[in-house]
Design an enzyme around this catalytic site. Structure first.
Site, PDB file in Angstrom:
ATOM      1  N   LYS A   9       0.838  -1.204   0.000  1.00 19.56           N
ATOM      2  CA  LYS A   9       0.000   0.000   0.000  1.00 19.56           C
ATOM      3  C   LYS A   9       0.868   1.247   0.000  1.00 19.56           C
ATOM      4  CE  LYS A   9      -2.496   1.224   3.707  1.00 19.56           C
ATOM      5  NZ  LYS A   9      -3.642   1.423   4.637  1.00 19.56           N
ATOM      6  N   SER A  25      -4.477   2.955 -17.147  1.00 20.73           N
ATOM      7  CA  SER A  25      -3.524   2.583 -16.111  1.00 20.73           C
ATOM      8  C   SER A  25      -3.186   3.742 -15.182  1.00 20.73           C
ATOM      9  CB  SER A  25      -2.238   2.034 -16.710  1.00 20.73           C
ATOM     10  OG  SER A  25      -1.554   3.067 -17.382  1.00 20.73           O
ATOM     11  N   THR A  57      -7.003  -0.711 -11.692  1.00 18.15           N
ATOM     12  CA  THR A  57      -6.244  -0.513 -12.921  1.00 18.15           C
ATOM     13  C   THR A  57      -4.933  -1.284 -12.757  1.00 18.15           C
ATOM     14  OG1 THR A  57      -5.486   1.144 -14.534  1.00 18.15           O
ATOM     15  CG2 THR A  57      -5.150   1.677 -12.192  1.00 18.15           C
ATOM     16  N   TYR A  58      -3.951  -0.969 -13.593  1.00 20.21           N
ATOM     17  CA  TYR A  58      -2.648  -1.630 -13.491  1.00 20.21           C
ATOM     18  C   TYR A  58      -1.550  -0.578 -13.546  1.00 20.21           C
ATOM     19  CZ  TYR A  58      -2.518  -0.934 -18.527  1.00 20.21           C
ATOM     20  OH  TYR A  58      -2.537  -0.357 -19.771  1.00 20.21           O
ATOM     21  N   GLY A  73      -6.167   7.425 -19.101  1.00 19.96           N
ATOM     22  CA  GLY A  73      -7.358   6.901 -19.747  1.00 19.96           C
ATOM     23  C   GLY A  73      -8.612   7.192 -18.942  1.00 19.96           C
ATOM     24  N   ALA A  74      -9.540   6.241 -18.935  1.00 19.20           N
ATOM     25  CA  ALA A  74     -10.828   6.433 -18.256  1.00 19.20           C
ATOM     26  C   ALA A  74     -10.656   6.786 -16.777  1.00 19.20           C
ATOM     27  CB  ALA A  74     -11.681   5.185 -18.408  1.00 19.20           C
ATOM     28  N   ALA A  75      -9.610   6.245 -16.130  1.00 14.52           N
ATOM     29  CA  ALA A  75      -9.369   6.527 -14.712  1.00 14.52           C
ATOM     30  C   ALA A  75      -9.120   8.013 -14.463  1.00 14.52           C
ATOM     31  CB  ALA A  75      -8.194   5.705 -14.206  1.00 14.52           C
TER      32      ALA A  75
END
Length: 114
Positions: A9, A25, A57-58, A73-75
């Protein structure tokens, strides 16, 4: 029996960039990745402390020492630059192994490992 447990974390890093025109990502400073025992391509959960968003995501490796935390992107629609986020990864392991496993938790200062 296998269970999913907290592996790593990064607690309370700041979003430095949100790039909607990227394929997806999260880009993370390689120093932060190393400190948290995370690798490129690893699936992570993102929790935004400012707006309550939670999504997966990655990781893409970011420039070492840059402090970069960029949602792509979408994130990028789920965060704002300056938001405080938590980046979490999990691991599957045997129940008995999990009892003794110690996750890596990093509390960065100004997006750099302390």
């Amino acid at each position: 029996m296998m269970i999913e447990v907290l592996k790593s974390k990064l607690h309370c890093v700041q979003v430095t960039e949100a790039n909607l025109n990227y394929m997806g990502s999260i880009t993370i400073d390689e120093d932060l990745m190393d400190a948290a025992n995370m690798i490129a391509g690893e699936k992570v959960q993102i929790v935004d402390n400012n707006n309550g968003e939670r999504f997966e995501t990655y990781i893409i490796k970011g420039e070492r020492g840059s402090g970069c935390v960029c949602l792509n992107g979408a994130a990028a629609r789920k965060v704002q630059v300056g938001d405080t986020i938590i980046i979490i990864s999990y691991a599957l392991m045997d129940f008995n192994e999990a009892k003794n496993f110690k996750p890596t938790v990093v509390f960065p200062k100004d997006n750099h490992p302390v």
